[in-house]
Scaffold this active site. Sequence first.
Site, mmCIF file in Angstrom:
data_model
loop_
_atom_site.group_PDB
_atom_site.id
_atom_site.type_symbol
_atom_site.label_atom_id
_atom_site.label_comp_id
_atom_site.label_asym_id
_atom_site.label_seq_id
_atom_site.Cartn_x
_atom_site.Cartn_y
_atom_site.Cartn_z
ATOM 1 N N ARG A 42 0.845 -1.194 0.000
ATOM 2 C CA ARG A 42 0.000 0.000 0.000
ATOM 3 C C ARG A 42 0.885 1.251 0.000
ATOM 4 O O ARG A 42 1.988 1.230 0.564
ATOM 5 C CB ARG A 42 -0.911 0.011 1.229
ATOM 6 C CG ARG A 42 -1.958 -1.087 1.200
ATOM 7 C CD ARG A 42 -2.884 -1.021 2.419
ATOM 8 N NE ARG A 42 -3.883 -2.099 2.352
ATOM 9 C CZ ARG A 42 -3.697 -3.328 2.838
ATOM 10 N NH1 ARG A 42 -2.549 -3.643 3.432
ATOM 11 N NH2 ARG A 42 -4.639 -4.239 2.721
ATOM 12 N N LYS A 69 -2.588 -1.810 7.429
ATOM 13 C CA LYS A 69 -4.016 -1.496 7.486
ATOM 14 C C LYS A 69 -4.768 -2.484 8.387
ATOM 15 O O LYS A 69 -5.654 -2.101 9.150
ATOM 16 C CB LYS A 69 -4.585 -1.525 6.063
ATOM 17 C CG LYS A 69 -6.033 -1.111 5.962
ATOM 18 C CD LYS A 69 -6.479 -1.101 4.503
ATOM 19 C CE LYS A 69 -7.951 -0.764 4.390
ATOM 20 N NZ LYS A 69 -8.412 -0.808 2.989
ATOM 21 N N HIS A 132 -1.432 3.461 -5.697
ATOM 22 C CA HIS A 132 -2.218 2.300 -5.252
ATOM 23 C C HIS A 132 -2.435 1.317 -6.407
ATOM 24 O O HIS A 132 -2.670 0.133 -6.196
ATOM 25 C CB HIS A 132 -3.567 2.782 -4.693
ATOM 26 C CG HIS A 132 -4.211 1.806 -3.772
ATOM 27 N ND1 HIS A 132 -4.868 0.681 -4.218
ATOM 28 C CD2 HIS A 132 -4.290 1.764 -2.416
ATOM 29 C CE1 HIS A 132 -5.327 0.005 -3.169
ATOM 30 N NE2 HIS A 132 -4.982 0.629 -2.071
ATOM 31 N N ARG A 135 -1.015 -2.312 -6.979
ATOM 32 C CA ARG A 135 -1.622 -3.480 -6.339
ATOM 33 C C ARG A 135 -2.589 -4.193 -7.284
ATOM 34 O O ARG A 135 -2.542 -5.412 -7.438
ATOM 35 C CB ARG A 135 -2.336 -3.050 -5.052
ATOM 36 C CG ARG A 135 -1.345 -2.573 -4.007
ATOM 37 C CD ARG A 135 -2.007 -1.919 -2.814
ATOM 38 N NE ARG A 135 -2.835 -2.810 -2.026
ATOM 39 C CZ ARG A 135 -2.394 -3.758 -1.211
ATOM 40 N NH1 ARG A 135 -1.106 -4.003 -1.095
ATOM 41 N NH2 ARG A 135 -3.240 -4.486 -0.502
ATOM 42 N N HIS A 158 -4.466 -8.826 2.299
ATOM 43 C CA HIS A 158 -5.907 -8.652 2.432
ATOM 44 C C HIS A 158 -6.380 -9.419 3.660
ATOM 45 O O HIS A 158 -5.846 -10.462 3.988
ATOM 46 C CB HIS A 158 -6.633 -9.145 1.169
ATOM 47 C CG HIS A 158 -6.526 -8.189 0.039
ATOM 48 N ND1 HIS A 158 -6.650 -8.559 -1.287
ATOM 49 C CD2 HIS A 158 -6.304 -6.852 0.019
ATOM 50 C CE1 HIS A 158 -6.515 -7.498 -2.058
ATOM 51 N NE2 HIS A 158 -6.299 -6.452 -1.293
ATOM 52 N N TYR A 168 -5.804 -21.832 7.630
ATOM 53 C CA TYR A 168 -5.004 -22.389 6.537
ATOM 54 C C TYR A 168 -3.845 -21.452 6.214
ATOM 55 O O TYR A 168 -2.759 -21.882 5.857
ATOM 56 C CB TYR A 168 -5.928 -22.574 5.336
ATOM 57 C CG TYR A 168 -5.248 -22.921 4.044
ATOM 58 C CD1 TYR A 168 -4.525 -24.101 3.900
ATOM 59 C CD2 TYR A 168 -5.329 -22.065 2.948
ATOM 60 C CE1 TYR A 168 -3.905 -24.420 2.708
ATOM 61 C CE2 TYR A 168 -4.716 -22.378 1.748
ATOM 62 C CZ TYR A 168 -4.004 -23.548 1.640
ATOM 63 O OH TYR A 168 -3.391 -23.849 0.463
#
Length: 199
Positions: A42, A69, A132, A135, A158, A168
């Site tokens: 980011r 974030k 940005h 990404r 994310h 997982y």
Amino acid sequence: SPKPMAAIIDPREVGKLVLAIRGYGGPVVRCALMLGALTFVRPGELRTAAWKEFDTEAAEWRIPAPKMKMKRAHIVPLSTQALDVLEMLRPLTGHGTFLFPSIRTGARPMSDATVNAALRSLGYAKETMTGHGFRAMANSLLAERGWSVDAIERQLAHVESNKVRAAYHRSEHLEERKRMMQSWADFLDVLAASDGNGV
């Protein structure tokens, strides 16, 4: 729903973007643009990057949780190309805290407008490409090239909404992500070398 970020995802145009970045005049901002393209973190994570977060022996950038974030520490595997950018940058800013210090005071990182202003000066409108946008560019092209959604999502840091997937993910996919980040850097080189033609 979040509005789609301005991003270049056509491989030909990505090649031209990488070439434009390599030709950018200011060496520190050029390194910021290159590291942004190579790591697709980011914009806030990029501009506040601190030298102490980088382990060049392990080829990892370890971003502490408070900067993220999602408030979760994040590992960015560094490709040989990303390590080369750090080598270019070290004589310029390695004596201070930040990779990309403010031009007014080394005590603060560069402003959040710097990368976008550089893209503007290279001829990219804000509707076309932003800091940005690296990404979305990586997300789209890595998926097209067959990398797993899990590895891509983890590298984009994310948040996991699903508890099972979160469990997982404790494996972090680090080995796969190391291969993916090197493959991504190599792919950007190929696109730039062909000037976006006939890849």
